[in-house]
Design a protein around this motif. Structure first.
Motif, PDB file in Angstrom:
ATOM      1  N   GLY A 109       4.800 -47.828 -23.165  1.00  0.00           N
ATOM      2  CA  GLY A 109       4.012 -48.663 -22.267  1.00  0.00           C
ATOM      3  C   GLY A 109       4.063 -48.202 -20.837  1.00  0.00           C
ATOM      4  O   GLY A 109       4.339 -47.031 -20.552  1.00  0.00           O
ATOM      5  N   THR A 121       3.119 -55.252  -9.167  1.00  0.00           N
ATOM      6  CA  THR A 121       2.082 -55.581 -10.132  1.00  0.00           C
ATOM      7  C   THR A 121       0.908 -56.287  -9.480  1.00  0.00           C
ATOM      8  O   THR A 121       1.080 -57.169  -8.642  1.00  0.00           O
ATOM      9  N   PRO A 155      -3.510 -55.209 -15.888  1.00  0.00           N
ATOM     10  CA  PRO A 155      -2.412 -55.056 -14.940  1.00  0.00           C
ATOM     11  C   PRO A 155      -2.405 -53.647 -14.370  1.00  0.00           C
ATOM     12  O   PRO A 155      -2.739 -52.681 -15.059  1.00  0.00           O
ATOM     13  N   LEU A 172       6.982 -54.859 -13.069  1.00  0.00           N
ATOM     14  CA  LEU A 172       6.630 -55.380 -14.391  1.00  0.00           C
ATOM     15  C   LEU A 172       6.631 -54.216 -15.375  1.00  0.00           C
ATOM     16  O   LEU A 172       6.157 -53.116 -15.059  1.00  0.00           O
ATOM     17  N   SER A 226       5.405 -53.355 -19.262  1.00  0.00           N
ATOM     18  CA  SER A 226       4.567 -53.894 -20.328  1.00  0.00           C
ATOM     19  C   SER A 226       4.475 -52.841 -21.426  1.00  0.00           C
ATOM     20  O   SER A 226       3.977 -51.736 -21.191  1.00  0.00           O
ATOM     21  N   ARG A 271       3.330 -57.320 -27.908  1.00  0.00           N
ATOM     22  CA  ARG A 271       3.631 -56.621 -26.649  1.00  0.00           C
ATOM     23  C   ARG A 271       4.798 -57.315 -25.985  1.00  0.00           C
ATOM     24  O   ARG A 271       4.918 -58.540 -26.050  1.00  0.00           O
ATOM     25  N   ASP A 330       6.291 -58.085 -22.292  1.00  0.00           N
ATOM     26  CA  ASP A 330       6.108 -58.018 -20.839  1.00  0.00           C
ATOM     27  C   ASP A 330       7.407 -58.486 -20.210  1.00  0.00           C
ATOM     28  O   ASP A 330       7.871 -59.588 -20.502  1.00  0.00           O
ATOM     29  N   LYS A 376       3.484 -66.477 -13.619  1.00  0.00           N
ATOM     30  CA  LYS A 376       2.082 -66.067 -13.568  1.00  0.00           C
ATOM     31  C   LYS A 376       1.223 -67.179 -12.971  1.00  0.00           C
ATOM     32  O   LYS A 376       1.672 -68.316 -12.812  1.00  0.00           O
ATOM     33  N   ILE A 423       6.950 -64.647 -16.961  1.00  0.00           N
ATOM     34  CA  ILE A 423       7.281 -63.358 -17.562  1.00  0.00           C
ATOM     35  C   ILE A 423       8.791 -63.214 -17.407  1.00  0.00           C
ATOM     36  O   ILE A 423       9.295 -63.128 -16.292  1.00  0.00           O
TER      37      ILE A 423
END
Ligand code: HEM
Lengths: 546, 334
Positions: free
Chosen positions: A362, A368, A376, A387, A389, A426, A428, A437, A443
């Protein structure tokens, strides 16, 4: 270059030789060898070889080169599977060490030697030569002036001689009222030219020796990390053919810290200014520890080996645990920067994970930002709002196949994307307290993987530096060669070889003075010189009389 | 003045000097239009008159007093326009210099104005102007005026429209005294090669024109621009002189200063980076040019063609490389 054949004894010699050779048929082996040699060492061949050299250099600028950027070359090969075998055969990934490129410059070198030797011989003879006698008919020469004066010829010639300072001068007469001066200058031009061509050889030899005996390597080191100068520690290592790995200097160092400031002004937004790394190093395992700061343009030299800071980036610090909390992997992982805002990509491999090996692939965003179009991304290169991801894979990493793998690529042939609720899963992650967020969700810094695969934690952000370490024992030779070549070139281009003749004879109670010149260089224009000399003499003569 | 104001000043100066180059171009075109009525040898006659101090120009061409007067008028017109063109070019050069200097002052901290393609082109074109003005008298460059002014106008327009970049701070790698030395040498060489290349282009045009010209003693006709472009020998000589000046400078820039800087910045003198490859190619092509001039069968036309190839590789190197190879080159910030 003047057109008259005596200007270029060497070239004329070649031309004649070629004509002669051409009439001998069939060629005896010896004749043939001779003929080949003459062909090879002719100016025309040199010219064609120069062209070939220029042309041959082109592909190396189009196709990524192993020795320049091995990552780019590997990527190119991945993207062009059908062209790759052909290009491999043609040496397209190593143009400058390929047989055909070497053939061109070796031929050029042979041609150069074959050209320098006879020219040196001719030159040594010419250097001692006296200026040639005045031709009988000076008026035939392209630059020519005549005037008359009441002064005696010997007086005229005396003045002419004084005016021809810097020339090699021969005086003939006057006998029976007729005399002449032959003068020549610019002998050093050919010397300059020869120096230039010899220096070209020196450069090539310096280059060759340097690339045979030296080496160049690259390594990425995370701050706090160590490096010992053995070939296995390099990410990229390009030794010369005659370089022995045993002769690596036994130094080691630790990257203690890394400093960088990113410009926040509107104009230079995100530009890295003054970045530097602190090193503590030892020149040998038992040596004393010293410290140094290296930055762009300011490398560290340890016993002739130089350490350069050429780049930097981020290494998120990760811990992977199984469901019971046993650590399966922990440490910083290098993510390679992809753009100027340091959006970076990388992979994490966890071979010790159970029940299955895990792989993560990733991107890392130091600051970010998010937009609907791009998803992103990173909006500033500093680690202000980091961040991570990544997509998660489980299965067999393929590390035991014995085929070396890049640490920056994940082989997913025997791995499956981990899924949750029928969708690819995924993770994050944000370090510390995480990021809230805009929709209010968090996150976190730790995520639990589905299917009992364990947890992954983003502990914090480390940085890595990209270092280049190289040793080039003969670079000085090549550089000295180029400097000498430049000196020779200046002599060759700007020293003006020319011949001047002055004759004076009595005719009808007066003295007729003739001044003439011959330019022996390319692009010379003697009219000014001959005008000058004639004018000066004429004035002098009338002054003396007065 | 603030840095931002200097940037504005620089941009305005570019526009103004472009306008002056345009005026100069118009003046030179008018000069050559007037020249159509002036027989070729009027020049020589005027020269002779000037040298001997007698004022009887125009005696060379036969004809009635009327034509004589007409010729004289046109000759004067020609000289006047030439002067205007030259003055306009001089003013343009001054403003051009202001544009370059202001560009350097616009950066914070101030620096040499050679950080990107826009600035490089701006400065290299100034070198063309200065070289042209400096050699104007010595080589009697009147014939080159429309070419140079037209070229400068076009290049500045392209530079401002396509290559313009706001002032940037220099990357770390660019902050080295070798940058100044390396880049100024490269810029001077580029300007000079460009000037020499113009003469080589004219050489090819004139050579072709001479070949296609049927009977040279055809009845009187008007005198065009190409009639006044000097003979092939002089064109070749001028071109060579300028190339011979530029070649050692290029050698220094590309093969000495460049590698030294690269060694300091990246730890290797020479790395076959695309930019370096093309600098090398340019060097080899110009070496071939110098050889060609000394080789039977290659002198003249072939040499001129090689010079033009050299110029193309040179310009490709710093415009093309950045466009086509982008990040593939360590030099891609240039
Ligand atoms: C690596 C290959 C070579 C390079 C880079 C090179 C470069 C040059 C350069 C830059 C000049 C211009 C100097 C001047 O005009 O005075 C020159 C002149 C000359 N070169 Fe080379 N050269 C090479 C190989 C050769 C070879 C193989 C020969 C032999 C045939 C040769 C013969 C000459 C001669 C005779 C001149 C003088 C030309 C003149 O008088 O204008 N060169 N060379």
């Amino acid at each position: 270059m003047s057109e008259s054949p005596d200007e270029r004894p060497d070239d004329a010699q070649y031309e004649n030789a070629r004509d002669r050779a051409a009439t001998v048929a069939p060629l005896a082996p010896r004749e043939f060898l001779r003929w080949t040699w003459r062909q090879l060492t002719s100016m025309r061949t040199a010219l064609i070889l120069l062209f070939l050299l220029a042309l041959g250099a082109v592909p190396g600028s189009v196709v990524p080169q192993n020795a320049v950027d091995s990552l780019a070359a590997a990527r190119w090969r991945d993207q062009h599977p059908s062209l790759t075998p052909i290009y491999e055969k043609l040496g397209m990934f190593n143009v400058y060490s390929s047989p055909w490129f070497s053939a061109i410059y070796i031929l050029l070198m042979v041609s150069l030697v074959g050209c320098i030797l006879p020219r040196t011989r001719v030159y040594l003879r010419a250097m001692r030569a006296r200026p040639p006698k005045a031709p009988r008919n000076l008026a035939r020469l392209p630059e020519h002036r005549t005037f008359t004066t009441d002064q005696e010829p010997d007086e005229v010639l005396r003045h002419a001689r004084a005016a021809l300072r810097g020339y090699r001068v021969d005086l003939a007469g006057p006998v029976d009222g007729t005399g002449s001066i032959a003068a020549e200058r610019g002998y050093l031009r050919e010397a300059g030219n020869l120096l230039f061509h010899v220096s070209v050889l020196v450069v090539l030899v310096g280059f060759a020796v340097g690339s045979l005996l030296g080496y160049k390597g690259g390594v990425l080191v995370v701050t706090g990390g160590q490096f010992a100068n053995v070939s296995s520690q390099y990410d990229e290592f390009t030794p010369g053919s005659l370089f022995s790995v045993g002769s690596l200097e036994p130094f080691s160092f630790k990257v203690t810290d890394f400093d960088v400031t990113f410009d926040t002004g509107k104009r230079n937004f995100g530009l890295a200014t003054d970045f530097s790394a602190g090193l503590s190093y030892k020149s040998s395992p038992n040596g004393e520890v010293k410290t140094a700061r290296i930055s762009v343009n300011h490398p560290l030299s340890i016993d002739g080996t130089k350490v350069f800071l050429i780049g930097h980036g981020y290494a998120p610090d990760i811990t992977v645990r199984d469901t019971e909390g046993n650590v399966e992997y922990s440490g910083p992982v290098i993510f390679l920067p992809e753009d100027t805002m340091f959006r970076s990509s990388g992979v994490i491999k966890v071979p010790d994970a159970s029940p299955k090996q895990l792989g993560f692939r990733g991107e890392f965003y130091p600051t970010t930002g998010f937009s609907m179009e791009t998803g992103p991304t990173s909006v500033f290169p500093d680690a202000k709002l980091p961040l991570l991801s990544m997509q998660v894979y489980a299965g067999d990493l393929g590390l035991d196949d014995g085929i070396p793998q890049s640490v920056y690529a994940l082989n997913t042939d025997n791995m499956k994307p981990v899924q949750k609720d029928g969708k690819d899963f995924r993770v994050d992650l944000a370090p510390g307290k995480g990021i809230i967020k805009s929709d209010g969700s968090l996150i976190p810094s730790t995520v639990t993987l589905p299917d009992g695969l364990g947890t992954i934690t983003f502990n914090g952000v480390s940085r890595f530096v990209k270092l280049q370490i190289s040793k080039n024992p003969a670079d000085g030779v090549a550089l000295a060669g180029v400097v000498l070549a430049l000196l020779g070139l200046l002599g060759s281009l700007f020293i003006k070889p020319r011949r001047i003749w002055v004759s004076a004879r009595r005719e009808g109670g007066r003295t007729v003075v003739e001044v003439a010149g011959l330019d022996r260089s390319a692009g010379g224009d003697l009219s000014g010189v001959v005008d000058d000399l004639a004018g000066k003499l004429e004035n002098r003569m009338s002054e003396d009389k007065a | 003045m603030s840095h931002a104001q200097f940037e504005v000043l620089s941009n305005q100066a570019v526009a103004i000097c472009g306008a002056f180059y345009f005026i100069a171009l118009l003046a030179h075109l008018a000069e050559w239009a007037a020249g159509r009525n002036v027989p070729l040898d009027a020049d020589a006659a005027a020269d002779a008159a000037a040298v001997s101090g007698t004022a009887s120009a125009g005696t060379a061409s036969a004809g009635s007093a009327d034509t004589l007067v007409a010729v004289q008028e046109s000759t004067e017109k020609m000289e006047r326009f030439a002067r205007w063109g030259l003055v306009a070019t001089g003013v343009a050069a001054g403003v051009h210099l202001v544009a370059v200097v202001a560009r350097g002052l616009a950066a914070d901290p101030i620096r040499v104005p050679w950080g990107n393609m826009y600035e490089f082109t701006l400065t290299a074109s100034l070198v063309v102007t200065i070289g042209y003005l400096a050699l104007y008298r010595r080589f009697k460059l009147a014939w080159l005026s429309p070419v140079v002014t037209g070229f400068l106008l076009v290049v500045l327009m392209l530079d401002a429209l396509l290559l313009y970049d706001p002032v940037f701070k220099l990357r770390d790698a660019l902050q080295s005294p070798w940058l100044v030395i390396h880049v100024i040498a490269a810029i001077i060489a580029t300007g000079a090669f460009t000037l020499g290349g113009m003469a080589s282009v004219l050489y090819l045009i004139k050579e072709r024109w001479l070949r296609n010209q049927g009977d040279p003693d055809r009845t009187p006709r008007r005198v065009g621009y190409l009639d006044r472009v000097p003979g092939l020998v002089q064109l070749d000589r001028f071109s060579y002189r300028v190339h011979a000046f530029a070649f050692p400078i290029w050698t220094f820039a590309a093969l000495i200063a460049g590698p030294i800087w690269a060694e300091a910045a990246w730890g290797r003198y020479w790395g076959w980076d695309p930019k370096e490859v093309w600098a090398f190619i340019t060097w080899v092509v110009y070496a071939a040019y110098l050889h060609a001039r000394a080789t039977a069968g290659w002198k003249g036309r072939a040499a001129a063609i090689i010079a033009i190839i050299g110029l193309l590789t040179l310009w490709f190197n710093f415009v093309g490389i950045n466009f086509f190879f982008g990040s593939g080159s360590q030099h891609s910030y240039a």
